[in-house]
Scaffold this motif. Structure first.
Motif, PDB file in Angstrom:
ATOM      1  N   ASN A  85      44.647  44.965  49.351  1.00  0.00           N
ATOM      2  CA  ASN A  85      45.107  44.628  48.004  1.00  0.00           C
ATOM      3  C   ASN A  85      45.258  45.923  47.203  1.00  0.00           C
ATOM      4  N   PRO A  86      46.465  46.287  46.745  1.00  0.00           N
ATOM      5  CA  PRO A  86      46.650  47.561  46.024  1.00  0.00           C
ATOM      6  C   PRO A  86      45.880  47.646  44.710  1.00  0.00           C
ATOM      7  N   PHE A  87      45.550  46.498  44.114  1.00  0.00           N
ATOM      8  CA  PHE A  87      44.741  46.515  42.899  1.00  0.00           C
ATOM      9  C   PHE A  87      43.307  46.963  43.197  1.00  0.00           C
ATOM     10  N   VAL A  88      42.903  46.859  44.441  1.00  0.00           N
ATOM     11  CA  VAL A  88      41.563  47.265  44.857  1.00  0.00           C
ATOM     12  C   VAL A  88      41.562  48.670  45.443  1.00  0.00           C
ATOM     13  N   LEU A 136      34.325  49.000  42.618  1.00  0.00           N
ATOM     14  CA  LEU A 136      33.610  47.732  42.745  1.00  0.00           C
ATOM     15  C   LEU A 136      34.074  46.711  41.705  1.00  0.00           C
ATOM     16  N   LEU A 137      34.352  47.186  40.497  1.00  0.00           N
ATOM     17  CA  LEU A 137      34.837  46.282  39.444  1.00  0.00           C
ATOM     18  C   LEU A 137      36.169  45.667  39.842  1.00  0.00           C
ATOM     19  N   PHE A 138      37.083  46.504  40.353  1.00  0.00           N
ATOM     20  CA  PHE A 138      38.392  45.999  40.752  1.00  0.00           C
ATOM     21  C   PHE A 138      38.286  45.133  42.002  1.00  0.00           C
ATOM     22  N   LEU A 139      37.350  45.488  42.902  1.00  0.00           N
ATOM     23  CA  LEU A 139      37.130  44.664  44.091  1.00  0.00           C
ATOM     24  C   LEU A 139      36.642  43.276  43.692  1.00  0.00           C
ATOM     25  N   TYR A 140      35.745  43.212  42.720  1.00  0.00           N
ATOM     26  CA  TYR A 140      35.207  41.926  42.285  1.00  0.00           C
ATOM     27  C   TYR A 140      36.258  41.100  41.540  1.00  0.00           C
ATOM     28  N   VAL A 141      36.970  41.753  40.595  1.00  0.00           N
ATOM     29  CA  VAL A 141      37.933  41.026  39.759  1.00  0.00           C
ATOM     30  C   VAL A 141      39.167  40.594  40.551  1.00  0.00           C
ATOM     31  N   PHE A 142      39.728  41.537  41.313  1.00  0.00           N
ATOM     32  CA  PHE A 142      40.987  41.246  42.007  1.00  0.00           C
ATOM     33  C   PHE A 142      40.792  40.787  43.447  1.00  0.00           C
ATOM     34  N   GLY A 143      39.566  40.986  43.978  1.00  0.00           N
ATOM     35  CA  GLY A 143      39.288  40.540  45.332  1.00  0.00           C
ATOM     36  C   GLY A 143      38.501  39.257  45.372  1.00  0.00           C
ATOM     37  N   TYR A 144      37.288  39.294  44.811  1.00  0.00           N
ATOM     38  CA  TYR A 144      36.401  38.133  44.872  1.00  0.00           C
ATOM     39  C   TYR A 144      36.809  37.045  43.880  1.00  0.00           C
ATOM     40  N   LEU A 145      36.997  37.417  42.608  1.00  0.00           N
ATOM     41  CA  LEU A 145      37.452  36.420  41.635  1.00  0.00           C
ATOM     42  C   LEU A 145      38.917  36.064  41.876  1.00  0.00           C
ATOM     43  N   ASP A 146      39.668  37.033  42.400  1.00  0.00           N
ATOM     44  CA  ASP A 146      41.058  36.815  42.820  1.00  0.00           C
ATOM     45  C   ASP A 146      41.909  36.234  41.678  1.00  0.00           C
ATOM     46  N   ILE A 147      41.913  36.940  40.544  1.00  0.00           N
ATOM     47  CA  ILE A 147      42.597  36.405  39.359  1.00  0.00           C
ATOM     48  C   ILE A 147      44.111  36.307  39.544  1.00  0.00           C
ATOM     49  N   ILE A 159      37.125  35.844  54.565  1.00  0.00           N
ATOM     50  CA  ILE A 159      36.329  37.070  54.569  1.00  0.00           C
ATOM     51  C   ILE A 159      35.360  37.064  53.403  1.00  0.00           C
ATOM     52  N   ILE A 160      35.848  36.693  52.223  1.00  0.00           N
ATOM     53  CA  ILE A 160      35.014  36.654  51.024  1.00  0.00           C
ATOM     54  C   ILE A 160      33.900  35.624  51.184  1.00  0.00           C
ATOM     55  N   GLU A 161      34.238  34.474  51.706  1.00  0.00           N
ATOM     56  CA  GLU A 161      33.234  33.421  51.906  1.00  0.00           C
ATOM     57  C   GLU A 161      32.178  33.856  52.917  1.00  0.00           C
ATOM     58  N   ALA A 162      32.608  34.487  54.001  1.00  0.00           N
ATOM     59  CA  ALA A 162      31.661  34.955  55.020  1.00  0.00           C
ATOM     60  C   ALA A 162      30.750  36.038  54.457  1.00  0.00           C
ATOM     61  N   ASN A 163      31.302  36.912  53.632  1.00  0.00           N
ATOM     62  CA  ASN A 163      30.491  37.976  53.030  1.00  0.00           C
ATOM     63  C   ASN A 163      29.464  37.401  52.064  1.00  0.00           C
ATOM     64  N   ASN A 164      29.872  36.405  51.290  1.00  0.00           N
ATOM     65  CA  ASN A 164      28.938  35.757  50.367  1.00  0.00           C
ATOM     66  C   ASN A 164      27.835  35.020  51.131  1.00  0.00           C
ATOM     67  N   ASN A 165      28.195  34.425  52.250  1.00  0.00           N
ATOM     68  CA  ASN A 165      27.194  33.735  53.065  1.00  0.00           C
ATOM     69  C   ASN A 165      26.208  34.735  53.675  1.00  0.00           C
ATOM     70  N   ALA A 248      25.906  49.158  33.509  1.00  0.00           N
ATOM     71  CA  ALA A 248      25.079  48.084  32.962  1.00  0.00           C
ATOM     72  C   ALA A 248      25.941  46.939  32.427  1.00  0.00           C
ATOM     73  N   LEU A 249      27.055  47.293  31.774  1.00  0.00           N
ATOM     74  CA  LEU A 249      27.962  46.269  31.241  1.00  0.00           C
ATOM     75  C   LEU A 249      28.558  45.441  32.365  1.00  0.00           C
ATOM     76  N   VAL A 250      28.998  46.118  33.424  1.00  0.00           N
ATOM     77  CA  VAL A 250      29.582  45.409  34.559  1.00  0.00           C
ATOM     78  C   VAL A 250      28.564  44.465  35.195  1.00  0.00           C
ATOM     79  N   LEU A 251      27.326  44.940  35.383  1.00  0.00           N
ATOM     80  CA  LEU A 251      26.283  44.098  35.976  1.00  0.00           C
ATOM     81  C   LEU A 251      25.956  42.912  35.081  1.00  0.00           C
TER      82      LEU A 251
END
Length: 258
Positions: A85-88, A136-147, A159-165, A248-251
């Motif tokens: 994903n180029p956003f990541v 990590l912020l872009f990975l979470y927003v554009f990868g995991y949250l997948d906006i 992949i995301i589901e397996a990683n969360n598991n 801290a804000l991101v967390l």
């Protein structure tokens, strides 16, 4: 002007080749030791930003991002594949190079070469931490949250589901897998980036600065415009606090809105 352009084309081509070598030669650009995984490619971005400022920093960040995207093709079915994903893979690296270049551009106008090297080492560590946070912020927003539904469209949902598991949450994944590698990246940035920058400046840049019009200039040590050591330390501390506050804000946002 022709010599100036030729120099920058050659310089960019050299670093592009270095990015390719770091990307595809095992255990040079991407290093995995047991559970620790980290990269050394950010060092080249920092060197470019230190020497030539925001344009070169953004360009080298683009190089880093594109090669990160290409390398991700080699790891289908893993978390690394999310960097397709180029956003990541690309956007946070360009921002990292751009921000680094802006900061170093400002400092070069108010420091001697010796003072710049003194401040460059801790700033390299702080900016490397910023790179980790942005990625990590872009990975979470554009990868995991997948906006933008890119992960879904590219078949990355499993992949995301397996990683969360496996890790329980994105936060656990960061703490167990990313944080140890980030410490290695910060250490490498502090030690290696200023050393390479100083060597290139002494061996190449300073000798051709006037003849090629490179405009990589520092103030004389006795120039009254030079920032004092106390000012440089204060700037470093403030930037460190800003980056830590961003962490801290991101967390906080993650644990509130997960």
């Amino acid at each position: 002007m022709i010599k100036y352009n030729i120099f920058h084309i050659a310089f960019d081509a050299l670093f592009l080749a270095l990015f390719a070598i770091l990307s595809y030669v095992p255990y040079i650009g991407y290093i995995t030791i047991g559970p620790i995984s980290f990269t050394t490619m950010h060092i080249l971005v920092l060197v470019g930003a230190m020497l030539f400022g925001k344009k070169k920093g953004a360009l080298f960040g683009l190089f880093m991002g594109v090669f990160s995207l290409l390398v991700s093709l080699q790891y289908p079915g893993t978390v690394n594949y999310l960097f397709l994903n180029p956003f990541v893979s690309i956007l946070p690296r360009v921002l990292f190079g751009l921000i680094s270049g802006v900061i170093f551009d400002i400092l070069k106008k108010r420091t001697s070469f010796a003072s710049f090297l003194m401040i460059a080492a801790p700033l390299a560590g702080i900016l490397t931490l910023l790179h980790t946070v942005l990625t990590l912020l872009f990975l979470y927003v554009f990868g995991y949250l997948d906006i933008f539904y890119i992960s879904y469209l590219m078949g990355m949902s499993d992949i995301i589901e397996a990683n969360n598991n496996a890790f329980g949450s994105f936060g656990n994944f960061v703490a167990a897998f990313i944080a140890p590698g980030a410490i290695c990246e910060i250490t490498a940035g502090i030690i290696i980036a200023p050393a390479i920058m100083a060597a290139l400046y002494k061996a190449v840049i300073s000798k051709n600065n006037m003849s090629l019009g490179l405009k990589v200039e520092f103030l004389d040590q006795d120039d009254e415009r030079c920032l004092s050591k106390k000012s440089l330390i204060l700037i470093t501390v403030i930037l460190g606090i800003v980056v830590i506050a961003l962490c801290a804000l991101v967390l906080t946002l993650y644990y509130v809105y997960k």
